[in-house]
Design an enzyme around this catalytic site. Structure first.
Site, PDB file in Angstrom:
ATOM      1  N   HIS A 222      35.189  37.867  39.601  1.00 15.69           N
ATOM      2  CA  HIS A 222      36.566  37.426  39.824  1.00 15.69           C
ATOM      3  C   HIS A 222      37.162  38.075  41.073  1.00 15.69           C
ATOM      4  CE1 HIS A 222      40.495  35.873  38.401  1.00 15.69           C
ATOM      5  NE2 HIS A 222      40.984  36.971  38.944  1.00 15.69           N
ATOM      6  N   HIS A 284      43.297  29.939  35.941  1.00  7.92           N
ATOM      7  CA  HIS A 284      43.484  30.791  34.770  1.00  7.92           C
ATOM      8  C   HIS A 284      42.759  30.150  33.589  1.00  7.92           C
ATOM      9  CE1 HIS A 284      46.251  34.338  33.817  1.00  7.92           C
ATOM     10  NE2 HIS A 284      45.710  34.553  34.977  1.00  7.92           N
TER      11      HIS A 284
END
Length: 944
Positions: A222, A284
Site C-alpha cells: 500500500h 478504500h
C-alpha cells in the site's frame, strides 16, 4: 452515575430511518412479518445530574415541534421487539465529541463522558426471534464496529493500562518463524523479513514492536508500491518498472500546465490568476469490504486530506466516487464466507460517501457505478477529490533542523491500526475478524474545522511542510516528512481518545482527521492561536533533528530508533515475472433482434447503463455555489452530463472540468485496449462538454487482483496502454494509486479474482464556462450527427454482448492519435458555439447515448441507419471517443468537423419517441416514457 435521554419522533410524524429499515427488511431480506419500525436516539451522559440531562434534552437533543423525549425512561413501550445498537467501546463515535463540546458551550459542567446509540422497535404479530436475529446481523449491526446493547453501561469512560514495549527476537528466528511473525499483520514476504533480520543482526540488537511495525507499514504494498517499483521480467525480457514508465511518459510529454506530478499528495496544474488546481483519487476497497459505511467515509476523508496536504495546503472543491459491486439482487448463497451482501455494501458505501461530503460542505458531483458478479467477495471503492490553491504554494518546503513536529486535528485511537498492511494482503474468510481494528469511523465536522485552520495558517505563512496521517498514521506522516533530515517524537504527547494504547499502536494508528505539520519554532504560538479559534486541537510531538534517524520515546524511554535510509530505501527491489495469456473467447454471430423495443429497454436497464440519479440526489452536488454544469440537467433535470464543470473562483468565468472512465469487462478481454478505452472515455467526457484536450491531465488508479504471473502480465499491458496514450495525446498522468490485493481465498479453496480495474480520471481548466455544452437535446428540427472513428464489428465486452452471453475478443481497438484528431475538432466546434448538445458514446453504445439526450431534452428523434451497417452493431457498439452532436439544421457537419469522420444520422422531433429506420423500412418506434421507465427502474428499486 449515567443519565439517559431518549428522543423519538412524535406520533404521526414520519420516521424516515424506521421507514428505510422497513424497506430493507422487506426488499433485501424478504421478511414480511415486520409491519412497522420505530427508531429512537439514545444519549448517555456521565457525571451530570438528571436535571442537567433534561436541560440538554430541551436545549440540544430534541426539537419540540416534531420530537419528544424522556430522561431515564423508555420511549418505545409497545413494540414486539426492542433492540439497541451502539458502537463498540474504543470505536470512534463522532457524536460523542460534539455532545461534549455542545454541553460545555451550554454551561453544563462536570460532564465526564458522553455517548449515543440507536434504538429500534419492531411491530408485527408474526415476528419471530429468528426474524429479529437475521435483521440484526444483516442490517443493523456490523460486528466489526457495533454491538447490541443488552444492558446500560456502568461507565462511559474507557479504562486501560498501557502495554509494555516488547522486544521481538528476530535475530534468532528461523525462516518459518519469520513467516509466522508476518502472517495476518505484517504482510511481508520471506525475503523482506530476512532483510529485516539481517539489518538488526548488523546493528547487534533485536527490534522493538514499534520498529518492526513501522518497517512493515513503510514496506507494505500500500505504501511502498513494491509491484510498481519491481524489476519486471515480461516473457523473459526485462522492462522498466511500471511506475518509472508512467513517470517517464509524463516527463517526456513536457506539458506546460503541470506544476507538480507524482511528488506530492496530489498532482497540481496551473489554473488562472495565479491559482492552481489539484487532484487525487484513492481506493478504500479493503476497509469498505468489511465495514462499508466507515470504510467509505474514511476513503472520502482520506482523499480530502490528500488535497489539504498538497503543497502548503489546498481547499477541497469537489469529490468523486467510482464503485464496482456485484449485482444487488445476487442470491445470498452466492456470497462467500466472511463477505457482506452487495445490496448492503452498495447502500452503506453510498451512505458513507454521502454523509462525509455533505457534512463537510464538499460537493460530490462526478462518479459512476459498475456491476459484475466477481465483485461479490471484494468491491472496488474509488473516491477522488479536487482542490484549489495559490500557485506559489503548490510545492512543499523541506523541514529544517529544529522545526517542530505538530500533530493537528483528531485524537489517536486503535481504529485504523494495520490499515496499510491489511490493505496489502488478499482477503479471506478470516479478514473481517482478524483485521477489525483496521476500520475507522470518520468525523467530517472535525476535518472541516481542521481544514479551515490549515488554510488560515497557510495564508499567514506559518507552514513549512504539511502532510496527512494516512496509511501508517504518525509513522508514515512524520517518517516521510523527515526522511531527508530525521525526526524525534514523544509518543506519550499524542492526544488519545482513551488510555491504554501501547506505543506502537500510537505510532501506527490511522485514526482519521489528523495532519502533521513542520513549523518553525517562532511560528508555533500563532499556529496554536489559530487552532484554538477553530476549536482544533494541536500538539507539539517533537522536532526534526538533522541526524537522519527516526526515533521515538514513550515516557522518556526510547522505543524506536531507525536509520531513515534503511526505513525508506532498505526494501529490496522485487524481481517479478509476468506473462499474459490471451483468453480463448469464441466470436459469435450477432443477429437482428425479433423485438427491437424489448432489446432497447434491456440495454437501458442494464446495471452498467441504467440511471444513477437516485444516488446522485443523495449527494449535495451544488454546495459551495460553483456548479456550472451539474451531473444531471435538461428539461426535467434527469439527463446525465458527461462531466462536471465548476467555477472555483467565484465571480470569475474560469471553469474546472472533472470526468473519468473505466470498463473492467474490457480489461478482462484485453488489458491494453481496455486501458486505452478507459483513458479515451475519461477525456471524451471532458471534451464533450467543451474542455480543451490540450489542457487536460490524468490520474490513474489500478485496482487489480493479487498479481500472479498472468495478472502481472495484464498489469504490464495496462501500463503500456497508459504510456502509449500519453505519447499519442500529450495528456500526462500526474498522480495515481495502485491497489493490488483484490483476490479472495476461501477455506474450501475458492478463489475469486475481481475483473481488473483501471480508472482514469481527467481534470483540466476552461477559460470561459459560457462556451460549453450539456448533453440534452435543445429543440426539434436539428440534425443528429455521429462523429469519430469506429469499427462497429468490434462488439466484444459491450452491454449487448453481456445481455446475450456472447463473450468474444473483438473489442474496440481505439487509436489514440485518431482520437486526438477527433477531440481537437470537437473542441473547436464547441468553443465556436456551433453545437447545441454533445454526448459521448460509451456503455450501452449509440443507443444509450441517444436515449439519454432525448430524456434530457424531453425531445424525440428519428434515426436513419446507413444501408451498409448492421443495425444492431450500429446501435450498440461501444467505441469510446465517438460522439453524438446536435447541430442546427443550417450547418453542414463536414464544414464544422472537416477532416474527421462525421455523418448526419437523424433529426430531433417534437414527438416523444425514438424511431429507427433503415433502407426505407421502419424498424421500431419506442415511446420515451416507456424507455425512461426501464432506465430508471433498477436504482429506484435499491434507492427509493
Amino acid at each position: 452515575m449515567i443519565q439517559e435521554v431518549r428522543v423519538i419522533a412524535r406520533e404521526g410524524i414520519p420516521d424516515s430511518k424506521g421507514d428505510e429499515i422497513l424497506y430493507e427488511i422487506h426488499r433485501a431480506l424478504g421478511i414480511n412479518s415486520v409491519e412497522k419500525v420505530r427508531t429512537a436516539r439514545v444519549f448517555r451522559f456521565e457525571g451530570i445530574s438528571e436535571d442537567a440531562a433534561r436541560f440538554l434534552a430541551e436545549r440540544l437533543l430534541a426539537e419540540e415541534i416534531f420530537q419528544s423525549f424522556k430522561v431515564n425512561s423508555p420511549v418505545i413501550n409497545d413494540a414486539a421487539f426492542v433492540i439497541e445498537v451502539a458502537y463498540r467501546p474504543g470505536v470512534m463515535n463522532p457524536e460523542a465529541a460534539s455532545l461534549m463540546k455542545s454541553a460545555s458551550d451550554l454551561g453544563v459542567d462536570n460532564l465526564i463522558a458522553a455517548d449515543s446509540a440507536w434504538q429500534y422497535g419492531f411491530y408485527g404479530q408474526q415476528i419471530t426471534g429468528a426474524d429479529i436475529e437475521r435483521i440484526v446481523n444483516s442490517l443493523l449491526v456490523n460486528a466489526t464496529v457495533e454491538y447490541v446493547v443488552k444492558e446500560s453501561p456502568r461507565t462511559l469512560v474507557i479504562h486501560g493500562s498501557t502495554g509494555r514495549t516488547e522486544i521481538i527476537p528476530i535475530r534468532s528466528m528461523d525462516d518459518q518463524q519469520l513467516v509466522e511473525l508476518s502472517r495476518d499483520k505484517l504482510f511481508l514476504n520471506l525475503e523482506e523479513m530476512k532483510v529485516i533480520r539481517n539489518y538488526f543482526r548488523s546493528i547487534d540488537r533485536d527490534p522493538t514492536d514499534c520498529e518492526i511495525e513501522i518497517i512493515a507499514q513503510t514496506w507494505s504494498e500500500h505504501c511502498g508500491h513494491k509491484t510498481f517499483r519491481a524489476r519486471l521480467i515480461v516473457d523473459g525480457k526485462e522492462k522498466k518498472p511500471l511506475l518509472k514508465r508512467l513517470r517517464d511518459a509524463t516527463e517526456e510529454s513536457g506539458h506546460p500546465l503541470v506544476l507538480s506530478a507524482f511528488v506530492d499528495n496530489s498532482g497540481v496544474i496551473e489554473f488562472y490568476d495565479g491559482m492552481a488546481i489539484c487532484g487525487k483519487v484513492e481506493t478504500h476497497n479493503s476497509p469498505s469490504a468489511i465495514e462499508p459505511y466507515g470504510g467509505a467515509m474514511t476513503g472520502s476523508g482520506g482523499v480530502f486530506r490528500d488535497i489539504a496536504g498538497t503543497g502548503l495546503g489546498a481547499k477541497v472543491v469537489a469529490s468523486t466516487d467510482m464503485f464496482c459491486f456485484a449485482p444487488p439482487d445476487l442470491p445470498a448463497e452466492e456470497i462467500p464466507p466472511g463477505c457482506l451482501h452487495p445490496h448492503y455494501l452498495l447502500r452503506r458505501v453510498i451512505a458513507g460517501v454521502r454523509d462525509y461530503g455533505n457534512r463537510m460542505g464538499i460537493p460530490t458531483n462526478n462518479g459512476s457505478l459498475h456491476f459484475h458478479r466477481d465483485y461479490r467477495a471484494k468491491p472496488t471503492v474509488i473516491v477522488g477529490a479536487y482542490g484549489i490553491l495559490p500557485a506559489g504554494a503548490c510545492r512543499k518546503g523541506s523541514p529544517e533542523r529544529g522545526d517542530q513536529v505538530i500533530a493537528m486535528g483528531g485524537r489517536t485511537g486503535r481504529d485504523g491500526i494495520h490499515g496499510a498492511t491489511f490493505s496489502s494482503g488478499e482477503m479471506t474468510d478470516r479478514t473481517i475478524n482478524v483485521n477489525a481494528s483496521a476500520v475507522q469511523i470518520g468525523h467530517p465536522i472535525e476535518e472541516k474545522r481542521m481544514f479551515d485552520a490549515i488554510l488560515n495558517a497557510r495564508d499567514e505563512g506559518l507552514i513549512r511542510a504539511i502532510t496527512d496521517c494516512g496509511a501508517g498514521g504518525f509513522a508514515s506522516a512524520v517518517g516521510e516528512m523527515g526522511s531527508e533530515i530525521g525526526a524525534r517524537i514523544a509518543l506519550d504527547l499524542a492526544p488519545l481518545k482513551y488510555p491504554g494504547l501501547s506505543p506502537w499502536e500510537i505510532l501506527l494508528s490511522e485514526s482519521q482527521e489528523r495532519m502533521v505539520l513542520a513549523v518553525a519554532p517562532e511560528n508555533v504560538k500563532r499556529l496554536f492561536e489559530i487552532c484554538r479559534g477553530y476549536n482544533v486541537e494541536a500538539t507539539v510531538l517533537g522536532e526534526f533533528t538533522g541526524d537522519c534517524h527516526f526515533s521515538a520515546t514513550y515516557e522518556g524511554r526510547e522505543v524506536m530508533d531507525l536509520d531513515m535510509n534503511f526505513l525508506h530505501d532498505g526494501l529490496p527491489q522485487r524481481v517479478m515475472n509476468a506473462s499474459w495469456k490471451k483468453p480463448s473467447l469464441k466470436e459469435t454471430e450477432i443477429n437482428a433482434p425479433a423485438d427491437w423495443p424489448g432489446l432497447f429497454k434491456n440495454v437501458m436497464k442494464h446495471l452498467n447503463v441504467c440511471s444513477k440519479e437516485p444516488i446522485v440526489r443523495l449527494y449535495d452536488h451544488g454546495v459551495q455555489g460553483t456548479s456550472a454544469l451539474p451531473p444531471f440537467a435538461g428539461v426535467h433535470g434527469d439527463g446525465p452530463n458527461d462531466a462536471v464543470i465548476l467555477t472555483p473562483l467565484l465571480g470569475r468565468p474560469y471553469g474546472m472540468v472533472i470526468s473519468h472512465g473505466l470498463n473492467p469487462v474490457l480489461n478482462q478481454i484485453d488489458p491494453y485496449y481496455g486501458s486505452i478505452w478507459a483513458a479515451a472515455e475519461a477525456v471524451s467526457n471532458a471534451v464533450a462538454c467543451g474542455a480543451n484536450p490540450s489542457e487536460i491531465v490524468l490520474i490513474d488508479n489500478f485496482i487489480w487482483p493479487f498479481p500472479d504471473e498472468e495478472l502481472l502480465g495484464a498489469l504490464d499491458m495496462a501500463v503500456d496502454g497508459c504510456v502509449d496514450f500519453v505519447g499519442a495525446t500529450g495528456m500526462p498522468f500526474i498522480s495515481g494509486k495502485d491497489s493490488l490485493s483484490s483476490t479472495y481465498r476461501g477455506k474450501d479453496g475458492t478463489v475469486i479474482k475481481i475483473p481488473p480495474v483501471l480508472c482514469v480520471s481527467a481534470f483540466g481548466r476552461i477559460p470561459d464556462v459560457s462556451k460549453t455544452v450539456s448533453a440534452d437535446f435543445k429543440e426539434a428540427g436539428n440534425h443528429v450527427v455521429l462523429l469519430g472513428f469506429r469499427d462497429t464489428d468490434e462488439m466484444a465486452g459491450s452491454v449487448y454482448c453481456q445481455i446475450h452471453d456472447l463473450p468474444g475478443s473483438n473489442l474496440p481497438r481505439i487509436n489514440p492519435a485518431d482520437l486526438m484528431r477527433v477531440l481537437k475538432s470537437l473542441y473547436r466546434a464547441v468553443s465556436a458555439g456551433k453545437l447545441r448538445a454533445c454526448h459521448d458514446i460509451s456503455e450501452g453504445g449509440l443507443a444509450a447515448a441517444l436515449a439519454e439526450m432525448c430524456f434530457g431534452g424531453d425531445t424525440g428523434v428519428v434515426i436513419e441507419i446507413p444501408e451498409n451497417e448492421k443495425a444492431v452493431n450500429f446501435m450498440f457498439n461501444e467505441t469510446a471517443g465517438c460522439f453524438l452532436a446536435e447541430v442546427p439544421a443550417g450547418l453542414a457537419p463536414g464544414d464544422i468537423f472537416r477532416d474527421i469522420p462525421c455523418r448526419i444520422i437523424g433529426v430531433t422531433t417534437k414527438d416523444k419517441s425514438i424511431a429507427l429506420k433503415q433502407s426505407g423500412g421502419h424498424l421500431f418506434n419506442l415511446e420515451l416514457d416507456d424507455l425512461s421507465a426501464a432506465w430508471q427502474q433498477p436504482m429506484k428499486e435499491v434507492f427509493r
